[in-house]
Scaffold this motif. Structure first.
Motif, PDB file in Angstrom:
ATOM      1  N   SER A 195       0.835  -1.197   0.000  1.00 50.75           N
ATOM      2  CA  SER A 195       0.000   0.000   0.000  1.00 50.75           C
ATOM      3  C   SER A 195       0.876   1.257   0.000  1.00 50.75           C
ATOM      4  CB  SER A 195      -0.901   0.015   1.238  1.00 50.75           C
ATOM      5  OG  SER A 195      -1.709   1.173   1.266  1.00 50.75           O
ATOM      6  N   PRO A 196       0.519   2.310  -0.759  1.00 43.95           N
ATOM      7  CA  PRO A 196       1.363   3.507  -0.825  1.00 43.95           C
ATOM      8  C   PRO A 196       1.622   4.113   0.552  1.00 43.95           C
ATOM      9  CG  PRO A 196      -0.315   3.571  -2.538  1.00 43.95           C
ATOM     10  CD  PRO A 196      -0.635   2.386  -1.672  1.00 43.95           C
ATOM     11  N   ASP A 197       2.879   4.427   0.809  1.00 47.95           N
ATOM     12  CA  ASP A 197       3.319   5.170   2.000  1.00 47.95           C
ATOM     13  C   ASP A 197       3.148   4.409   3.317  1.00 47.95           C
ATOM     14  OD1 ASP A 197       3.817   7.257   0.239  1.00 47.95           O
ATOM     15  OD2 ASP A 197       1.907   8.253   0.650  1.00 47.95           O
ATOM     16  N   LEU A 198       2.828   3.132   3.277  1.00 43.89           N
ATOM     17  CA  LEU A 198       2.530   2.437   4.519  1.00 43.89           C
ATOM     18  C   LEU A 198       3.760   2.248   5.400  1.00 43.89           C
ATOM     19  CD1 LEU A 198       0.126   1.170   6.014  1.00 43.89           C
ATOM     20  CD2 LEU A 198       0.785  -1.036   5.034  1.00 43.89           C
ATOM     21  N   GLU A 199       4.931   2.053   4.807  1.00 41.53           N
ATOM     22  CA  GLU A 199       6.156   1.862   5.592  1.00 41.53           C
ATOM     23  C   GLU A 199       7.022   3.121   5.621  1.00 41.53           C
ATOM     24  OE1 GLU A 199       5.437  -0.642   3.055  1.00 41.53           O
ATOM     25  OE2 GLU A 199       4.248  -1.551   4.650  1.00 41.53           O
ATOM     26  N   LYS A 200       6.442   4.244   5.206  1.00 38.86           N
ATOM     27  CA  LYS A 200       7.194   5.497   5.154  1.00 38.86           C
ATOM     28  C   LYS A 200       6.844   6.366   6.359  1.00 38.86           C
ATOM     29  CE  LYS A 200       6.142   8.989   2.345  1.00 38.86           C
ATOM     30  NZ  LYS A 200       5.929   9.771   1.109  1.00 38.86           N
ATOM     31  N   GLN A 201       7.864   6.979   6.951  1.00 37.36           N
ATOM     32  CA  GLN A 201       7.584   7.911   8.038  1.00 37.36           C
ATOM     33  C   GLN A 201       7.024   9.204   7.472  1.00 37.36           C
ATOM     34  OE1 GLN A 201       6.431   8.469  10.800  1.00 37.36           O
ATOM     35  NE2 GLN A 201       8.133   8.171  12.236  1.00 37.36           N
ATOM     36  N   ILE A 202       6.000   9.740   8.118  1.00 39.07           N
ATOM     37  CA  ILE A 202       5.418  10.999   7.675  1.00 39.07           C
ATOM     38  C   ILE A 202       5.995  12.133   8.518  1.00 39.07           C
ATOM     39  CG2 ILE A 202       3.298   9.969   6.779  1.00 39.07           C
ATOM     40  CD1 ILE A 202       1.946  10.599   9.384  1.00 39.07           C
ATOM     41  N   PRO A 203       6.255  13.299   7.913  1.00 39.61           N
ATOM     42  CA  PRO A 203       6.914  14.377   8.652  1.00 39.61           C
ATOM     43  C   PRO A 203       6.020  15.051   9.683  1.00 39.61           C
ATOM     44  CG  PRO A 203       6.344  15.105   6.437  1.00 39.61           C
ATOM     45  CD  PRO A 203       6.052  13.637   6.491  1.00 39.61           C
ATOM     46  N   SER A 204       4.714  14.993   9.496  1.00 41.40           N
ATOM     47  CA  SER A 204       3.779  15.674  10.400  1.00 41.40           C
ATOM     48  C   SER A 204       2.443  14.944  10.351  1.00 41.40           C
ATOM     49  CB  SER A 204       3.612  17.134   9.996  1.00 41.40           C
ATOM     50  OG  SER A 204       3.094  17.238   8.684  1.00 41.40           O
ATOM     51  N   PRO A 205       1.554  15.186  11.315  1.00 40.32           N
ATOM     52  CA  PRO A 205       0.260  14.493  11.312  1.00 40.32           C
ATOM     53  C   PRO A 205      -0.516  14.723  10.016  1.00 40.32           C
ATOM     54  CG  PRO A 205       0.623  15.574  13.419  1.00 40.32           C
ATOM     55  CD  PRO A 205       1.726  16.031  12.520  1.00 40.32           C
ATOM     56  N   GLN A 206      -1.172  13.662   9.558  1.00 41.06           N
ATOM     57  CA  GLN A 206      -1.984  13.731   8.344  1.00 41.06           C
ATOM     58  C   GLN A 206      -3.351  13.115   8.603  1.00 41.06           C
ATOM     59  OE1 GLN A 206      -0.276  12.141   4.767  1.00 41.06           O
ATOM     60  NE2 GLN A 206       1.731  13.082   5.100  1.00 41.06           N
ATOM     61  N   PHE A 207      -4.353  13.631   7.884  1.00 39.52           N
ATOM     62  CA  PHE A 207      -5.715  13.110   7.975  1.00 39.52           C
ATOM     63  C   PHE A 207      -6.213  12.838   6.562  1.00 39.52           C
ATOM     64  CE2 PHE A 207     -10.336  13.926   7.951  1.00 39.52           C
ATOM     65  CZ  PHE A 207     -10.737  12.926   8.813  1.00 39.52           C
ATOM     66  N   ARG A 208      -6.835  11.686   6.367  1.00 40.95           N
ATOM     67  CA  ARG A 208      -7.349  11.332   5.042  1.00 40.95           C
ATOM     68  C   ARG A 208      -8.758  10.738   5.150  1.00 40.95           C
ATOM     69  NH1 ARG A 208      -2.007   8.719   1.976  1.00 40.95           N
ATOM     70  NH2 ARG A 208      -0.602  10.458   2.478  1.00 40.95           N
ATOM     71  N   ALA A 209      -9.532  10.954   4.111  1.00 44.16           N
ATOM     72  CA  ALA A 209     -10.868  10.372   3.986  1.00 44.16           C
ATOM     73  C   ALA A 209     -10.931   9.613   2.670  1.00 44.16           C
ATOM     74  CB  ALA A 209     -11.936  11.462   4.030  1.00 44.16           C
ATOM     75  N   ASN A 210     -11.519   8.452   2.684  1.00 43.44           N
ATOM     76  CA  ASN A 210     -11.585   7.600   1.487  1.00 43.44           C
ATOM     77  C   ASN A 210     -12.946   6.959   1.368  1.00 43.44           C
ATOM     78  OD1 ASN A 210      -8.555   7.459   2.507  1.00 43.44           O
ATOM     79  ND2 ASN A 210      -8.537   7.122   0.300  1.00 43.44           N
ATOM     80  N   ALA A 211     -13.327   6.641   0.131  1.00 40.91           N
ATOM     81  CA  ALA A 211     -14.607   5.994  -0.120  1.00 40.91           C
ATOM     82  C   ALA A 211     -14.487   5.024  -1.286  1.00 40.91           C
ATOM     83  CB  ALA A 211     -15.682   7.039  -0.415  1.00 40.91           C
ATOM     84  N   LEU A 212     -15.225   3.933  -1.189  1.00 41.32           N
ATOM     85  CA  LEU A 212     -15.371   2.958  -2.276  1.00 41.32           C
ATOM     86  C   LEU A 212     -16.859   2.769  -2.548  1.00 41.32           C
ATOM     87  CD1 LEU A 212     -12.920   0.025  -1.380  1.00 41.32           C
ATOM     88  CD2 LEU A 212     -12.715   1.602  -3.308  1.00 41.32           C
ATOM     89  N   LEU A 213     -17.207   2.757  -3.828  1.00 42.92           N
ATOM     90  CA  LEU A 213     -18.586   2.484  -4.234  1.00 42.92           C
ATOM     91  C   LEU A 213     -18.564   1.284  -5.178  1.00 42.92           C
ATOM     92  CD1 LEU A 213     -19.758   6.153  -4.899  1.00 42.92           C
ATOM     93  CD2 LEU A 213     -20.064   4.798  -2.813  1.00 42.92           C
ATOM     94  N   PRO A 214     -18.555   0.066  -4.628  1.00 38.79           N
ATOM     95  CA  PRO A 214     -18.434  -1.137  -5.462  1.00 38.79           C
ATOM     96  C   PRO A 214     -19.801  -1.738  -5.809  1.00 38.79           C
ATOM     97  CG  PRO A 214     -17.676  -1.550  -3.206  1.00 38.79           C
ATOM     98  CD  PRO A 214     -18.427  -0.260  -3.224  1.00 38.79           C
ATOM     99  N   LEU A 215     -19.927  -2.154  -7.043  1.00 34.66           N
ATOM    100  CA  LEU A 215     -21.106  -2.870  -7.512  1.00 34.66           C
ATOM    101  C   LEU A 215     -20.602  -4.151  -8.165  1.00 34.66           C
ATOM    102  CD1 LEU A 215     -24.208  -2.846  -8.034  1.00 34.66           C
ATOM    103  CD2 LEU A 215     -23.689  -1.747 -10.232  1.00 34.66           C
ATOM    104  N   GLY A 216     -21.167  -5.310  -7.782  1.00 35.19           N
ATOM    105  CA  GLY A 216     -20.590  -6.536  -8.310  1.00 35.19           C
ATOM    106  C   GLY A 216     -21.506  -7.734  -8.243  1.00 35.19           C
ATOM    107  N   TRP A 217     -20.888  -8.896  -8.344  1.00 31.67           N
ATOM    108  CA  TRP A 217     -21.578 -10.190  -8.381  1.00 31.67           C
ATOM    109  C   TRP A 217     -20.913 -11.132  -7.407  1.00 31.67           C
ATOM    110  CZ3 TRP A 217     -19.077 -14.718 -10.049  1.00 31.67           C
ATOM    111  CH2 TRP A 217     -19.905 -15.859 -10.160  1.00 31.67           C
TER     112      TRP A 217
END
Length: 348
Positions: free
Chosen positions: A71-93
């Motif tokens: 996953s992107p940036d998962l093992e990378k140290q971040i320089p300062s606090p970060q906040f993220r919001a994510n969404a998935l809209l899956p349609l399937g079988w």
């Protein structure tokens, strides 16, 4: 004169005991099947969701916590606090919505997911702390009896090497979760997961040469190979709690600016506590997941500003096969899923 047999005689007691055993016999594995199927379903859906969130997408911000080492940036140290919001809209079988050994319902499904995550460095230490929360709604067009709503979160403490994002990265996660009948009406189960494990990642160029050690070598990587492994204690109410071991190799491929692909296989061994009938259940699972993603060009959305406001959308196509072996009678099953999803992410 023949004596009348009293109700409490030995013969009557034997008949009652035989009836009780005949009734209780199938219940012991049935209760194990319930916990096993709920756990298999939730673990499989989590793996599919995180596979879409973990694609090597440089445009759409990824959640700050994920199952996969690639996953992107998962093992990378971040320089300062970060906040993220994510969404998935899956349609399937889904080939087997009820997750039964035979005769499952083949049906369309709708499974929207929302995710919030916040991460921060821990002082000057090589540690990163992450808090995340999610809500998910599972709806099956032809199997409404297994519709489910879920909410939960996680707290993650992870070692990161500030100068090497390909370093061995051990972590600890606490992840509670609650399941509800639609629509977040009656709670039907609760669980708390305690995970101890590690990530290891290798970033490669187009000729499969390992990228030089750096704090952000993944940004220029064409290929990434990863391994996630952890042990878990899951406390579940109602029963049954369990121990598990996860091994998850993963691979991602940045094809071009707008196209990427990933592949992962989740192996799980889960051993349940003895239930109230004295039965020990165990499940073994394998789930390969393939994902192809197209990042919508910003110019199609009116420029970078509009694209950012809309969450830098991407379109994902994903297929998955889940195979479960169980020692509970009728507890094993297989399930195919095919999903198309709209993915969005915002960085704050």
């Amino acid at each position: 004169m023949q004596r009348r047999r009293r109700p409490g005689s030995a013969a009557s007691i034997c008949r009652l005991a035989a009836f009780a055993l005949a009734f209780a016999g199938p219940v012991a594995p049935a209760s194990a099947q319930t916990a096993g199927r709920l756990d298999a379903q939730s673990d499989a859906n989590d793996a599919m969701n995180d596979a879409m969130f973990a694609t090597p997408n440089a445009a759409t911000p990824a959640p700050l916590s994920n199952l996969y080492a690639t996953s992107p940036d998962l093992e990378k140290q971040i320089p300062s606090p970060q906040f993220r919001a994510n969404a998935l809209l899956p349609l399937g079988w889904n080939s087997n919505a009820e997750e039964v050994s035979r005769g499952g319902t083949s049906t369309g499904q709708w499974r929207p997911v929302g995710n919030l995550s916040w991460a921060t460095p821990v002082g000057d230490l090589p540690l990163r702390a992450t808090v995340a929360g999610f809500a998910e709604t599972d709806r099956y067009f032809r199997a409404s009896n297994v519709n489910l709503d879920k909410t939960g979160g996680s707290t993650r403490l992870q070692y990161v090497d500030p100068g090497n994002d390909q370093a061995f990265s051990p972590y600890f996660v606490f992840a509670p979760r609650w399941d509800f009948t639609p629509t977040f009406d009656n709670q039907i189960s609760a669980r708390q997961d305690f995970n101890l494990g590690f990530n290891k990642r290798f970033n490669l160029d187009g000729d499969f040469r390992q990228a030089p050690i750096a704090s952000d070598s993944s940004g220029a990587a064409v290929w990434s190979l990863g391994l996630t492994a952890f042990v878990q204690r899951r406390l579940r109410e109602p029963q049954t709690s369990s121990y598990a071991a996860f091994v998850i190799p993963s691979m991602s491929y940045s094809i071009s600016k707008n196209w990427n692909a990933s592949f992962a296989v989740e192996f799980i061994g889960r051993w349940f506590d003895r239930n109230s009938f004295g039965f020990f259940a165990n499940n073994y699972e394998i789930q390969p997941i393939a994902t192809v993603e197209y990042v919508v060009p910003a110019e199609w959305l009116g420029g970078e500003r509009n694209a950012a406001l809309l969450g830098r959308p991407a379109l994902d196509l994903q297929s998955s096969y889940l195979k479960v072996w169980s020692n509970a009678p009728g507890g094993g099953f297989e399930q195919w899923q095919a999903v198309a999803a709209l993915k969005m992410g915002w960085r704050f």
